[in-house]
Enzyme design. Structure first.
Site, mmCIF file in Angstrom:
data_model
loop_
_atom_site.group_PDB
_atom_site.id
_atom_site.type_symbol
_atom_site.label_atom_id
_atom_site.label_comp_id
_atom_site.label_asym_id
_atom_site.label_seq_id
_atom_site.Cartn_x
_atom_site.Cartn_y
_atom_site.Cartn_z
ATOM 1 N N ARG A 118 0.798 -1.235 0.000
ATOM 2 C CA ARG A 118 0.000 0.000 0.000
ATOM 3 C C ARG A 118 0.827 1.280 0.000
ATOM 4 O O ARG A 118 0.344 2.344 0.365
ATOM 5 C CB ARG A 118 -1.001 0.006 1.167
ATOM 6 C CG ARG A 118 -2.040 -1.115 1.098
ATOM 7 C CD ARG A 118 -3.211 -0.834 2.007
ATOM 8 N NE ARG A 118 -4.249 -1.834 1.817
ATOM 9 C CZ ARG A 118 -4.435 -2.873 2.626
ATOM 10 N NH1 ARG A 118 -3.634 -3.040 3.676
ATOM 11 N NH2 ARG A 118 -5.405 -3.729 2.395
ATOM 12 N N LYS B 298 3.803 10.995 -11.808
ATOM 13 C CA LYS B 298 2.961 10.127 -12.636
ATOM 14 C C LYS B 298 3.671 8.794 -12.817
ATOM 15 O O LYS B 298 4.815 8.745 -13.260
ATOM 16 C CB LYS B 298 2.706 10.752 -14.010
ATOM 17 C CG LYS B 298 1.617 11.802 -14.034
ATOM 18 C CD LYS B 298 1.344 12.210 -15.469
ATOM 19 C CE LYS B 298 0.196 13.199 -15.570
ATOM 20 N NZ LYS B 298 -0.061 13.587 -16.980
ATOM 21 N N LYS C 250 8.314 22.402 -14.844
ATOM 22 C CA LYS C 250 7.426 21.303 -14.458
ATOM 23 C C LYS C 250 7.145 21.321 -12.964
ATOM 24 O O LYS C 250 6.017 21.077 -12.533
ATOM 25 C CB LYS C 250 8.003 19.955 -14.868
ATOM 26 C CG LYS C 250 7.016 18.816 -14.591
ATOM 27 C CD LYS C 250 7.286 17.568 -15.375
ATOM 28 C CE LYS C 250 6.136 16.576 -15.218
ATOM 29 N NZ LYS C 250 6.384 15.321 -15.956
ATOM 30 N N HIS D 184 8.494 7.667 -27.622
ATOM 31 C CA HIS D 184 7.515 8.607 -27.080
ATOM 32 C C HIS D 184 7.779 10.030 -27.564
ATOM 33 O O HIS D 184 6.869 10.727 -28.022
ATOM 34 C CB HIS D 184 7.537 8.557 -25.553
ATOM 35 C CG HIS D 184 6.639 9.562 -24.905
ATOM 36 N ND1 HIS D 184 5.266 9.534 -25.026
ATOM 37 C CD2 HIS D 184 6.930 10.650 -24.134
ATOM 38 C CE1 HIS D 184 4.739 10.551 -24.350
ATOM 39 N NE2 HIS D 184 5.727 11.239 -23.813
ATOM 40 N N GLU E 278 10.433 16.824 -25.736
ATOM 41 C CA GLU E 278 9.812 17.280 -24.488
ATOM 42 C C GLU E 278 10.423 18.604 -24.034
ATOM 43 O O GLU E 278 9.745 19.429 -23.420
ATOM 44 C CB GLU E 278 9.988 16.220 -23.389
ATOM 45 C CG GLU E 278 9.207 14.936 -23.613
ATOM 46 C CD GLU E 278 7.722 15.057 -23.282
ATOM 47 O OE1 GLU E 278 7.251 16.171 -22.975
ATOM 48 O OE2 GLU E 278 7.042 14.012 -23.332
ATOM 49 N N ASN F 94 0.705 18.298 -21.456
ATOM 50 C CA ASN F 94 0.396 17.272 -22.456
ATOM 51 C C ASN F 94 0.309 17.836 -23.877
ATOM 52 O O ASN F 94 -0.279 17.189 -24.761
ATOM 53 C CB ASN F 94 -0.925 16.577 -22.106
ATOM 54 C CG ASN F 94 -0.805 15.717 -20.866
ATOM 55 O OD1 ASN F 94 0.141 14.966 -20.707
ATOM 56 N ND2 ASN F 94 -1.767 15.846 -19.968
ATOM 57 N N ARG G 56 -2.121 21.485 -14.913
ATOM 58 C CA ARG G 56 -1.109 20.473 -15.237
ATOM 59 C C ARG G 56 -1.342 19.851 -16.609
ATOM 60 O O ARG G 56 -0.406 19.364 -17.253
ATOM 61 C CB ARG G 56 -1.073 19.382 -14.158
ATOM 62 C CG ARG G 56 -0.012 18.320 -14.441
ATOM 63 C CD ARG G 56 0.272 17.416 -13.274
ATOM 64 N NE ARG G 56 1.257 16.410 -13.645
ATOM 65 C CZ ARG G 56 1.902 15.619 -12.797
ATOM 66 N NH1 ARG G 56 1.678 15.725 -11.505
ATOM 67 N NH2 ARG G 56 2.773 14.730 -13.216
ATOM 68 N N GLU H 52 -3.482 16.782 -11.969
ATOM 69 C CA GLU H 52 -3.958 17.134 -13.294
ATOM 70 C C GLU H 52 -5.457 17.456 -13.320
ATOM 71 O O GLU H 52 -6.189 17.035 -14.211
ATOM 72 C CB GLU H 52 -3.643 16.004 -14.296
ATOM 73 C CG GLU H 52 -3.518 16.490 -15.733
ATOM 74 C CD GLU H 52 -3.013 15.415 -16.678
ATOM 75 O OE1 GLU H 52 -3.835 14.795 -17.340
ATOM 76 O OE2 GLU H 52 -1.786 15.209 -16.724
ATOM 77 N N HIS I 78 0.592 15.458 -26.749
ATOM 78 C CA HIS I 78 0.498 14.092 -26.237
ATOM 79 C C HIS I 78 -0.785 13.374 -26.637
ATOM 80 O O HIS I 78 -0.785 12.150 -26.774
ATOM 81 C CB HIS I 78 0.648 14.082 -24.715
ATOM 82 C CG HIS I 78 2.046 14.335 -24.247
ATOM 83 N ND1 HIS I 78 2.755 15.471 -24.575
ATOM 84 C CD2 HIS I 78 2.885 13.589 -23.466
ATOM 85 C CE1 HIS I 78 3.958 15.420 -24.018
ATOM 86 N NE2 HIS I 78 4.055 14.288 -23.343
ATOM 87 N N HIS J 130 0.099 10.049 -28.217
ATOM 88 C CA HIS J 130 -0.275 8.751 -27.655
ATOM 89 C C HIS J 130 -1.046 7.914 -28.675
ATOM 90 O O HIS J 130 -0.911 6.682 -28.710
ATOM 91 C CB HIS J 130 -1.120 8.944 -26.400
ATOM 92 C CG HIS J 130 -0.321 9.416 -25.218
ATOM 93 N ND1 HIS J 130 -0.904 9.800 -24.035
ATOM 94 C CD2 HIS J 130 1.015 9.550 -25.036
ATOM 95 C CE1 HIS J 130 0.043 10.170 -23.182
ATOM 96 N NE2 HIS J 130 1.208 10.029 -23.771
#
Length: 363
Positions: A127, A149, A233, A271, A191, A251, A247, A243, A254, A258
């Site tokens: 956990r 993330k 960032k 990527h 990026e 992206n 935030r 997000e 992205h 993606h």
């Protein structure tokens, strides 16, 4: 070697405790026993890397951790196509078989794939356990290692399984970039230029003016570039950790990117390569809407071409293919695809009204 001062600090809002963490950026940090010792104390370690990087850095880091510390090593196969439940299970199984406890610190020694898998494993092990990012690629140093993330891919899309789980520290050893292949370095540059487009027009101009020096991995330009990306960032993440708002501007490119990764098969396009093509699409739409001048697009295209990055999506991807792939993206909200467009150079916004004809004009 003394403990370095953090180059950047990520400060997260919390009413209960200080949740800030340091980002160290310097050469030869993987050999800095004092730094790692200050972060770990006497705690055990589950060190995760891949079969490419293990040959380059594993012995060095293992030696710095010391012979008296309990250290388990997990070596994953290298590549985006292995960012799966199988790899995630491999990390957890190793930690459980070695009888690690919640006090164990997971260390991600590698690029974005290793960092995402390790962070997700740490988030869910008993956990929740602490972890440290030790990114070895430019993309991971400027982007994926910062912000918490974590996750893995699914056949239905990229990063659809994961958790927000912040590291306790990020250790960027810029010397690792000396062994990084040109293609992987360029993927990270995609990026990098994103940060200028969305948050800092002066940084954008700096990158345009210093593209050749960056391509040649000039130490001064590289160190400033990594630090500035982390600063941007860190600021965004500190204002919106999960997000829910601003935030999402991180992206840019992205949503389209993606979709390209998914349709081409994870690992076929890196990527950063997919993000580069996606950024061009988003920038073209922004120009067509009158938000930015065509000069910005021209500068972006020349910059990406300098690094041999793709400026167009695969010819096989039609509007229909894009829309189908993007419907499964994690940024979809209330059934609507969300896009990041430029409001001006250095400023971005989330929009939900991009039409099929606007996408078609980019293909």
């Amino acid at each position: 070697m003394n403990v370095s001062e953090p180059s950047v600090t990520v400060s997260l809002a919390s009413e209960k405790a200080d949740r800030s963490y340091p980002i160290y950026i310097d050469k030869d940090l993987l050999s800095n026993a004092q730094l790692l010792g200050s972060l770990l104390g006497e705690r055990s370690v589950c060190l995760v890397t891949n079969d490419t990087l293990s040959e380059l850095y594993l012995d060095r880091v293992r030696a710095v951790l010391g012979a008296d510390r309990k250290v388990s090593v997990v070596i994953l196969p290298d590549g985006e196509q292995y960012k799966t439940l199988t790899a995630y299970d491999q990390v957890l199984t190793a930690a459980l078989e070695e009888k690690h406890e919640r006090s164990t610190v997971f260390i991600a020694l590698g690029g974005g794939v290793v960092g995402d898998i390790t962070g997700f494993a740490a988030a869910t092990f008993l956990r929740g356990a602490d972890f440290i990012q030790m990114p070895t690629t430019l993309l991971a140093q400027v982007d994926s290692s910062v912000g918490g993330k974590t996750g893995i891919n699914h056949a239905m899309g990229k990063n659809l399984i994961g958790a927000f789980h912040q590291p306790i520290a990020v250790v960027c050893d810029t010397a690792t970039l000396e062994t990084l292949g040109d293609r992987e370095f360029s993927a990270g540059v995609a990026e990098v230029i994103k940060y200028g487009l969305i948050a800092d027009k002066d940084f954008f101009r700096f990158l345009i003016d210093n593209a050749v020096r960056l391509k040649n991995r000039d130490p001064e330009v590289l160190a400033y570039t990594i630090a500035r990306c982390c600063e941007i960032k860190a600021d965004v993440v500190s204002r919106d950790e999960r997000e829910g708002g601003i935030r999402a501007i991180l992206n840019l490119g992205h949503t389209f990117g993606h979709a390209i990764e998914k349709e081409q098969g994870f690992g076929q396009w890196l990527h950063g390569e997919a993000v580069a093509a996606g950024m061009v699409m988003a920038t073209k739409i922004s120009v067509a809407r009158g938000s930015i001048s065509s000069d910005v697009l021209d500068d972006l295209l020349l910059f990406l071409q300098c690094f041999d990055l793709p400026c167009e999506p695969p010819t096989s991807m039609t509007v229909e293919v894009f829309l189908s792939a993007m419907q499964g993206d994690k940024k979809v909200q209330s059934g609507r695809i969300r896009y990041i467009l430029l409001s001006s150079l250095g400023d971005a916004a989330v929009v939900g009204d991009v039409s099929e004809s606007e996408i078609a004009a980019c293909l």
